[in-house]
Each structure stands twice: as structure tokens, then as C-alpha cells.
Write an enzyme that holds these catalytic residues in place. Structure first.
Site, PDB file in Angstrom:
ATOM      1  N   SER A   1     -57.254  -9.738  -9.101  1.00 63.05           N
ATOM      2  CA  SER A   1     -58.642  -9.332  -8.806  1.00 63.05           C
ATOM      3  C   SER A   1     -59.457 -10.559  -8.443  1.00 63.05           C
ATOM      4  O   SER A   1     -59.127 -11.674  -8.851  1.00 63.05           O
ATOM      5  CB  SER A   1     -59.274  -8.701 -10.050  1.00 63.05           C
ATOM      6  OG  SER A   1     -59.622  -9.724 -10.982  1.00 63.05           O
ATOM      7  N   ASP A   2     -60.548 -10.350  -7.705  1.00 62.77           N
ATOM      8  CA  ASP A   2     -61.511 -11.430  -7.616  1.00 62.77           C
ATOM      9  C   ASP A   2     -62.138 -11.526  -9.005  1.00 62.77           C
ATOM     10  O   ASP A   2     -61.996 -10.619  -9.820  1.00 62.77           O
ATOM     11  CB  ASP A   2     -62.554 -11.133  -6.524  1.00 62.77           C
ATOM     12  CG  ASP A   2     -63.242 -12.400  -6.064  1.00 62.77           C
ATOM     13  OD1 ASP A   2     -63.738 -12.435  -4.929  1.00 62.77           O
ATOM     14  OD2 ASP A   2     -63.269 -13.381  -6.850  1.00 62.77           O
ATOM     15  N   TRP A   3     -62.796 -12.587  -9.271  1.00 61.95           N
ATOM     16  CA  TRP A   3     -63.269 -12.882 -10.646  1.00 61.95           C
ATOM     17  C   TRP A   3     -64.370 -11.898 -11.046  1.00 61.95           C
ATOM     18  O   TRP A   3     -65.450 -11.907 -10.476  1.00 61.95           O
ATOM     19  CB  TRP A   3     -63.722 -14.325 -10.719  1.00 61.95           C
ATOM     20  CG  TRP A   3     -62.635 -15.264 -11.156  1.00 61.95           C
ATOM     21  CD1 TRP A   3     -62.680 -16.139 -12.204  1.00 61.95           C
ATOM     22  CD2 TRP A   3     -61.325 -15.410 -10.585  1.00 61.95           C
ATOM     23  NE1 TRP A   3     -61.509 -16.844 -12.303  1.00 61.95           N
ATOM     24  CE2 TRP A   3     -60.641 -16.396 -11.346  1.00 61.95           C
ATOM     25  CE3 TRP A   3     -60.646 -14.816  -9.526  1.00 61.95           C
ATOM     26  CZ2 TRP A   3     -59.335 -16.790 -11.073  1.00 61.95           C
ATOM     27  CZ3 TRP A   3     -59.339 -15.204  -9.253  1.00 61.95           C
ATOM     28  CH2 TRP A   3     -58.699 -16.188 -10.004  1.00 61.95           C
TER      29      TRP A   3
END
Ligand code: GLC
Length: 729
Positions: free
Chosen positions: A260-262
Site C-alpha cells: 500500500s502507499d503509506w
């Protein structure tokens, strides 16, 4: 009794020892290591490897000696070490690295060998810094010149972006450092990036936005991919079942781990079932605040384990995720072939400089004012350099791609080294602190006095080199926000115009990841665009300005005459930046030159455009179909006085059907070696017939239309040197 016990424990020990060899055996096939490791892990251990255990690591299995995954930003170099659990720099003294040029600069080289050299060098720095996954490269599409992160991407054309990212990924992964291709998908603006829902046609989705990712999966087998923050069809891309389980893992048969992106995971059930494999996060509660929670509170932590316990999600889903993470660990952290690498070696600086030199684009050169070689500059007794980007470090700021460099050679210091006695400098304008100072918070009086000083000094100069453009400040080329204007900021347009009135011998040098407005273009003699050049910035620029290197860069993005000419603008805010968190890509597949060429909108500088200090002639191209390929060939001759490189491009005109198609689409390109004056090189380009397929929405599939295809061979999309027709059945 004793004897049985003895034999039983001997058997167990043997079994343990025998099976223990496989997942730890560096020579065992990865799939066997994965299967064996999985069979030895508890449910909790399988869940633990699916999410962050710190800002930039995900857990391994200490009990079994399975390594954690160390990740780090970004596409242009290894980010400085941060504290384990906060966004604060860890103040290490051994994490100074090489800042390589921006990916838009790499795309501008059109040189796949340099892309391979880039991936090798940057991944050697990641390996040396003990990292297993580099969070990059990025191939989102430059559909708007206002996108704050365009500098991290590779232009407006999916074929160029795809073909230029493949060598970078291949050579990085040959060093057993995983790339993490981002941001999958449709993260083409920063405005409202966490919640915007992108509405796009199936055709544009397949032909434009998915295309570079698909090419990287199928041709480079990228090992990890980062989901994007935004939504598609109303579902966040970090756990979008149709996008991740459907298109990426089923249709493209991708076997990597989706990261995932953060903070990009926002729903436990979707995270569990929507194709997410490693959940990374901005804070310890995954998203918004520091809290006493540990990382096990992430969606893929205890909440996921609870769903498994309740039988709401089958154990197969857990095993599938854990297998992908283990596969990534065995490909990188526990891969015996992983290189040691090195950091800040001269070899890396050479690659950095070469990419910069070949990515710089010469856009205007009236009166051959350039190159500014020693024979020529001697006639200028006073050279004035104006502009903050002559001295400002452009590796600082910009967001997660910010870098801590050991070397960061500025244009001014390199100019002074080359033309020592004659360089004067005036800042001309100021922009405040990188990433923090917004243009509205600057002091107008200070701007005015800097401008007045520059105009005064210009009166005594007989050559002006203006060095400006965009920078990595908020609302410039910076993450989490888009530009608010197509103009250059900080009053540069007025300053350049007034300088040009004082001295017509003026060369403008701009840095920046995006096209911009140039009201002063007719008043300046020379124009050079540099993107961002990294640690060797000054050297690469001066080598081009003084003719040591003949410029060969070509634009990976269209520079429009005016902002309104970009195709989405006519459709209003719905098409950008969106209304009520919904954005509609109403220009459909007509992004960039596909719009400008098809609708005869004259650009300021077309896609693929770039001048040289020499000239090239093209002979009549040939094209013929052999088997499943179309082979296009053209001979390029250096007809000028200095050695140079030329990139020939092939744009295909499809047979006309009822479905509207762009009049030209890039399907091949090739760059010559350095050709001496009079030398020629024949460029042979192979186009698989499959590359000519178009996406048919009715059938929801790809189709090759029977008919006559025109292969337009040229120096840029609007400068076609010759055409050949080929029948395709
Ligand atoms: C950021 C960026 C992403 C980066 C990640 C870690 O929000 O969107 O590109 O890799 O977080 O810094």
C-alpha cells in the site's frame, strides 16, 4: 519404551533438519522455499509479515530466521535514514548518497541503455544501504502540467514510459533489489490524492493508464507494486478487488507483492479481500496519528486475524498473501545473489552526469548563441548569471523523493569553475524554504529589491544566463499538492522579459518536472530545459552549455502554447482537479500529443522535440511485415559540424474505423550512437503486430484492425521525415 522414544525423537529431529534445509537453502527453487516456509509458520506469524513494523520495514519471522523487508524511498536515490518509528531524520552520518536525475529527465534521454545503467547504479546504492525494496520508479501519466509529482514520472506517452522503465527495473532486480512500481493506478494529480475517485473509460484505462504498468509486469517482471491513494470505481486502489485480484494478479498473472502507499489502506475487510499484501503506514495506527497502538492495529494486523478466526475470510487468502511476501523476501533479503553495492562511487556519479547530459533538452538556439564554448565566450567580457536555481539545491524538498547528498554541484559553481574570471551573479528572485514556504507567504519588497539588483547588473553584462524554472517547494514540483498556475512562479516571467530588453544575448535555463508558460520566448536567444539533474547538476548543464556534450534530449511531454490548450481544460473542473471528490478523464485517450496532433492544436514545443548543435538527415524509411513483426528501418546521417546523437521515432496511423483514434501513436524509437560529422547509422526497429492492438470496449478486449497502417518516421511527432504503408490482416 525408551527405544521408541529415542527413534521418535530421532525421526522428528531428522524430519526437522531435513525440511529445515529447503526454505533456508539458497540454492533451492524459490517456490519450494516459499512453500516450506509457509508450512512452518503459525497463523499469527503469517499475519505479521503482511504489515509494517516500523516506518519503512515489514516484519520477517525471527523464530525461523526469515528476514524482514527493508524498504526506502525513492525513485532518484536512497532517502536519508529516518527514526524507526517517526518521520524525524535519524541523523546518521553514513547515509549521504548520490541523487540521480529525475525520471522525467531519464525519459527525455530516450536512451534505454542509460535507463539500464540508472537502475543498476541506484539499486547498488539501495543494496549498500541495506535495503531490499526501493519505492519507485513511478509511471503515472502526465495528463496535466500541474501535477505536483510529474517530475517523478516518465511523461505523457504510455509506450515511452513503459519502454524506458523496463531496463531500469530489470537491472535493479538483477542486483536482487526489488523495484516497487508506483502508484498503481491513476494517481495523476496530487490535489485531493487521498480521496479523489477517478472516472475513466475502459479504453483509456487500458490504452493509457494501465499500459506502462502492464509493460513493466510483462517485460520486466517487477517484483512489487505500490497501490495508489486514490479510488477507481469508488474503491481505494490499495485494496481494489477488480484492479488487484482481477486485472493485476489474474489477467496479468503477476506473482509479486502489492504494497500500500503509506496509510493507503482504509478498510479492514477490503484490505483483507481486495488484493493488498503488505500494508505500510504513515503512523503507528496506520494512518493519521501517533498513538500507543503498535503496528498490529493495522487493518492487516489483528483486525485481519480476527476475521480469519471468525471464518469471515478463508485461510487460503492469508496463505496467498503470505506466499507473495515470502517470495519477495527470498528474491531480495534472503537472495544469495544480492549485491553488496556501493555508495557515492565515481561510477555512480558518471551515470548520474551522463543521464543529465542526455536528458537536457535544447529548445531554442537563435544565432547559434550556444554552445558557449571557450572560443566563443572569450568575446563576452561580462557574463551575468541570474536566478535562484543557479545556486539552490534541487535535491531538497519535493516530498518523499527528497535526498541527502554528499555532492550537489550547483550550476553557478560549475560555471565559475569553467569561466572563472567573468561570472557575476544576481539572485533575481527568492522562493523561501524548500517544501514549506508557499509562494503567497513571500516578502514582495524582498522580491522587488532582488529584481532591481539583477536589472541593474544586467546593464553591465554582454551575456546573461538566466537559471530558474520550478523548484521543489510547496505547490511547485512537490508531493501532496499541485501547481496553481501554468506560469513560472516568483515573478520570473516579468524578470526574464525585462532582462531580455536590456541584453538580447540571453540564454534561459529552466529546471522543473512540468511544461510551463513562456511569454518571453520570442525575446530570448537560447532556451535549455533540464528537468532535475541530481548530484552532478552543474556539471551536466555546463557540459551541454559549453559544447563538451552535444544535447540530444527530446521532450517526453507536450509544451502547450497556453494552459487552455491542454485537452481536459475544455471540460472544466470536472475533468481537473475534480468536483466533490470525483474527477472525470473526459479527454479519454486523447492525452498529450494524441490530442494536439489529432485536433491540429499547435504546441509551443511538440512531444519528442529537441534541438542539437548539429543537424541530421533521414533517408527514406522502409517497413515490412515479417511474421508477427513489422520491421521499420531508417538511416540517419550527421550532416552538421559536430558529433551528436539523434533519436528517431515511429508514430503509427491506424486504419480508420468508426471508433475515433489518435492520428499518431508512438510505437517505436531508437537513438543513434554518437555520430561524427558525415557518419550514418541505420536504425532497425521491430514493432510486434500485437503492439498495434486497440482496446474495444464492447468486447472488453484487444483487437488488431485489418487494414493499411502508416508508419511515420520522424524527429518528433510533428516533424515526420518519411512514411511507409503496410497492410496488416
Ligand atoms: C508517500 C508517497 C509514496 C512514498 C511513501 C513513503 O505518501 O505517496 O510515493 O513512497 O509515501 O514515503
Amino acid at each position: 519404551m525408551k527405544k521408541n522414544l529415542f527413534f521418535a525423537s530421532l525421526f522428528t529431529l531428522t524430519a526437522m533438519t531435513a525440511t529445515a534445509q529447503v526454505y533456508l537453502d539458497p540454492n533451492a527453487p524459490i517456490e519450494e522455499r516459499v512453500k516450506d516456509a509457509l508450512s512452518r509458520m503459525t497463523t499469527h506469524e503469517k499475519v505479521q509479515i503482511l504489515h509494517a513494523q516500523s516506518k519503512f520495514t515489514s516484519a520477517g519471522v525471527p523464530r525461523l530466521g526469515i528476514r524482514q523487508l527493508n524498504m526506502d524511498d525513492g525513485p532518484h536515490g536512497v532517502r536519508e535514514e529516518l527514526e524507526w518509528n517517526t518521520w524525524n531524520p535519524a541523523q546518521w552520518t553514513n547515509d549521504y548518497i548520490v541523487a540521480f536525475p529525475s525520471l522525467t529527465c531519464l525519459a527525455s534521454t530516450w536512451n534505454t541503455e542509460l535507463s539500464s545503467a540508472y537502475g543498476n547504479a541506484v539499486s547498488e546504492e539501495f543494496a549498500f544501504r541495506g535495503k531490499d525494496i526501493m519505492l519507485g520508479p513511478g509511471v503515472n501519466i502526465q495528463r496535466t502540467p500541474l501535477n505536483g509529482r510529474a517530475f517523478e514520472y516518465m511523461g505523457e506517452d504510455p509506450f515511452l514510459a513503459g519502454e524506458m522503465v523496463v531496463p531500469y527495473i530489470k537491472s535493479a532486480q538483477e542486483n536482487a533489489v526489488a523495484c516497487c512500481l508506483k502508484h498503481f493506478v491513476l494517481n495523476d494529480q496530487e490535489t485531493d490524492r487521498f480521496g479523489i475517485n477517478v472516472n475513466v473509460s475502459e479504453r483509456a484505462m487500458n490504452e493509457i493508464y494501465l499500459a506502462p504498468f502492464r509493460r513493466a509486469v510483462e517485460k520486466a517482471h517487477v517484483w512489487t507494486i505500490m497501490g495508489s491513494y486514490n479510488k477507481w470505481k469508488g474503491v481505494h486502489c490499495c485494496h481494489n478487488d477488480e484492479l488487484l485480484n482481477g486485472i493485476l494478479k489474474r489477467d496479468w498473472k503477476w506473482d509479486g507483492a502489492l504494497v500500500s502507499d503509506w496509510g493507503g489502506a482504509v478498510d479492514t475487510y477490503e484490505a483483507a479481500t481486495g488484493g493488498l499484501d503488505i500494508e505500510m503506514g504513515t503512523y503507528t495506527d496506520g494512518k493519521t496519528t501517533e498513538s500507543k497502538f503498535g503496528y498490529e492495529m493495522y487493518h492487516l494486523g489483528n483486525p485481519f486475524e480476527q476475521l480469519l478466526k471468525e471464518g469471515k475470510v478463508p485461510m487460503e487468502v492469508l496463505d496467498e498473501k503470505a506466499s507473495r511476501v515470502l517470495r519477495t523476501i527470498f528474491r531480495t533479503a534472503m537472495n544469495p545473489k544480492k549485491v553488496i553495492g556501493n555508495q557515492c562511487s565515481e561510477a555512480h556519479y558518471d551515470v548520474c552526469r551522463q543521464i543529465g547530459e542526455e536528458g537536457i533538452v535544447l529548445l531554442k538556439n537563435d544565432r547559434n548563441i550556444l554552445p558557449l564554448n571557450p572560443a566563443k565566450y572569450k568575446k563576452y567580457s561580462q557574463i551575468l548569471v541570474v536566478g535562484e536555481n543557479a545556486t539552490r539545491s534541487l535535491t531538497k524538498g519535493g516530498g518523499s523523493s527528497e535526498l541527502k547528498t554528499l555532492r550537489d554541484i550547483s550550476p553557478l559553481e560549475e560555471l565559475q569553475r569553467n569561466y572563472e574570471q567573468m561570472i557575476m551573479y544576481a539572485q533575481g528572485y527568492y522562493s523561501g524554504r524548500a517544501m514549506y514556504d508557499h509562494v503567497d507567504r513571500l516578502d514582495a519588497h524582498k522580491q522587488d529589491s532582488l529584481k532591481a539588483e539583477a536589472l541593474e547588473m544586467a546593464k553591465g553584462a554582454d551575456l546573461i544566463i538566466f537559471i530558474g524554472g520550478l523548484n521543489k517547494n510547496t505547490r511547485q514540483d512537490c508531493e501532496n499538492g499541485d501547481r496553481e498556475s501554468y506560469d513560472l512562479p516568483y515573478g520570473q516571467n516579468e524578470l526574464i522579459s525585462e532582462l531580455a530588453k536590456i541584453q538580447k544575448n540571453i540564454v534561459v535555463v529552466t529546471f522543473g518536472g512540468n511544461p510551463y508558460n513562456m511569454p518571453w520566448l520570442k525575446d530570448v536567444a537560447g532556451l535549455v530545459h533540464c528537468w532535475y539533474l541530481g548530484s552532478e547538476s552543474g556539471k551536466a548543464l555546463v557540459n551541454v552549455l559549453n559544447g563538451t556534450v552535444c544535447p540530444s534530449g527530446k521532450l517526453p511531454v507536450t509544451f502547450a502554447q497556453k494552459y487552455e490548450d491542454y485537452p481536459y481544460v475544455q471540460y472544466g473542473k470536472e475533468a481537473y482537479p475534480g468536483v466533490d471528490r470525483e474527477v472525470h478523464y473526459k479527454e479519454d485517450i486523447f492525452v498529450g500529443y494524441r490530442h494536439f496532433s489529432t485536433n491540429n492544436v499547435k504546441p509551443l514545443f511538440p512531444f519528442g522535440y529537441g534541438l542539437s548543435y548539429t543537424t541530421f538527415a533521414y533517408n527514406k524509411p522502409t517497413a515490412q511485415k515479417t511474421g508477427n513483426n513489422i520491421n521499420v528501418s531508417v538511416t540517419v546521417t550527421n550532416t552538421g559540424k559536430v558529433a551528436g546523437k539523434e533519436t528517431a521515432q515511429v508514430y503509427v496511423t491506424m486504419p480508420q474505423t468508426t471508433t475515433p483514434r489518435p492520428v499518431k501513436e508512438l510505437k517505436a524509437f531508437a537513438k543513434t550512437r554518437l555520430l561524427e560529422p558525415g557518419e550514418s547509422e541505420t536504425l532497425n526497429m521491430t514493432i510486434p503486430v500485437d503492439e498495434l492492438a486497440v482496446y474495444q470496449e464492447e468486447e472488453r478486449g484487444w483487437d488488431i484492425i485489418d487494414g493499411t497502417y502508416t508508419f511515420n518516421v520522424g524527429a518528433n511527432v510533428n516533424d515526420i521525415k518519411g512514411k511507409v504503408e503496410v497492410e496488416v490482416k
